[in-house]
Scaffold this active site. Structure first.
Site, PDB file in Angstrom:
ATOM      1  CB  CYS A  84      -0.986  -0.023   1.175  1.00 37.09           C
ATOM      2  SG  CYS A  84      -0.237  -0.011   2.808  1.00 37.09           S
ATOM      3  CG  ASN A 124       4.233  -1.668   5.234  1.00 31.80           C
ATOM      4  OD1 ASN A 124       5.340  -1.987   5.635  1.00 31.80           O
ATOM      5  ND2 ASN A 124       3.276  -2.560   5.092  1.00 31.80           N
ATOM      6  CB  CYS A 136      -3.821   1.669   7.001  1.00 33.63           C
ATOM      7  SG  CYS A 136      -3.536   3.164   7.977  1.00 33.63           S
ATOM      8  NE  ARG A 137      -4.584   1.508   1.719  1.00 32.76           N
ATOM      9  CZ  ARG A 137      -4.363   2.260   0.657  1.00 32.76           C
ATOM     10  NH1 ARG A 137      -5.222   2.192  -0.352  1.00 32.76           N
ATOM     11  NH2 ARG A 137      -3.329   3.066   0.598  1.00 32.76           N
ATOM     12  CB  SER A 138       0.103  -3.517   2.653  1.00 26.93           C
ATOM     13  OG  SER A 138       1.005  -2.655   3.289  1.00 26.93           O
ATOM     14  CG  ASP A 166      -5.415   5.802   2.428  1.00 21.12           C
ATOM     15  OD1 ASP A 166      -5.460   5.393   3.616  1.00 21.12           O
ATOM     16  OD2 ASP A 166      -4.538   6.561   1.999  1.00 21.12           O
TER      17      ASP A 166
HETATM   18  P1  4NP Z   1      -1.862   2.803   4.068  1.00 27.45           P
HETATM   19  O1  4NP Z   1      -2.536   4.158   4.632  1.00 27.45           O
HETATM   20  O2  4NP Z   1      -1.278   3.153   2.736  1.00 27.45           O
HETATM   21  O3  4NP Z   1      -3.029   1.876   3.959  1.00 27.45           O
HETATM   22  O4  4NP Z   1      -0.835   2.396   5.109  1.00 27.45           O
HETATM   23  C1  4NP Z   1      -1.849   5.358   4.756  1.00 27.45           C
HETATM   24  C2  4NP Z   1      -0.995   5.554   5.817  1.00 27.45           C
HETATM   25  C3  4NP Z   1      -0.350   6.778   5.953  1.00 27.45           C
HETATM   26  C4  4NP Z   1      -0.581   7.775   5.036  1.00 27.45           C
HETATM   27  C5  4NP Z   1      -1.441   7.579   3.971  1.00 27.45           C
HETATM   28  C6  4NP Z   1      -2.068   6.356   3.826  1.00 27.45           C
HETATM   29  N1  4NP Z   1       0.063   9.025   5.204  1.00 27.45           N
HETATM   30  O5  4NP Z   1      -0.189   9.947   4.407  1.00 27.45           O
HETATM   31  O6  4NP Z   1       0.864   9.195   6.146  1.00 27.45           O
END
Ligand code: 4NP
Length: 163
Positions: A12, A15, A17-19, A128
């Protein structure tokens, strides 16, 4: 590192939240199916802003609520990952574009969107949840639960695994 028969990397942006949740759910299903020895499972982000961090506290909460152990430290996607992993599963189109931008002109065919495995998909992307509330994380959990089920079934058929 990746030294099993089948090496799977979930990707993702951050790294956190989703992945890492996809990795945890998939690893849990692999273990339930008695296939732990066959798989190496990992996750990473295309961005560098959370390297070394634990998953987001809401990711941890949703994993615990759904009975899935989660243990990961964020890392960034590296071009070596193209060769180290047999299957690279990205959460959204932006992740896909970020990953393929690093392919050095090679047209890899082992990079797929997670929701191609979601039979209930209303979108091709795993949304997201970072900027929203806990309900968004449960929604992501439900999407990943369905998608990883079908993904594991598809790998079991492809590699002739019994589960
Ligand atoms: P992820 O979510 O890609 O599912 O881990 C996010 C985590 C952090 C951010 C964006 C999306 N960020 O902008 O810090």
């Amino acid at each position: 590192m990746t030294r099993k028969d089948i090496n799977v990397l979930f990707v993702c942006l951050g790294n956190i939240c989703r992945s890492p949740l996809a990795e945890a759910i998939f690893q849990f299903k692999v273990a339930e199916s008695g296939l732990t020895e066959k798989f190496y499972v990992d996750s990473c982000g295309t961005g560098d802003f959370h390297i070394g961090e634990l998953p987001d506290e809401r990711t941890l909460k949703i994993a615990e609520k759904n009975g899935v152990p989660i243990n990961h430290r964020a890392r960034q996607f590296d071009s070596d990952d193209f060769e180290l992993f047999n299957h690279i599963i990205v959460m959204d189109k932006s992740n896909f574009n970020n990953v393929t931008a690093l392919d050095g002109g090679k047209k890899y065919d082992h990079i797929e969107l997670m929701r191609t495995y979601d039979e209930n998909a209303d979108s091709i992307e795993v949304p997201d949840p970072y900027w929203g509330g806990l309900d968004g994380f449960q929604n992501v959990y439900d999407i990943l639960d369905r998608s990883t089920d079908n993904f594991l079934n598809s790998l079991s058929q492809k590699y002739g695994l019994s589960n």
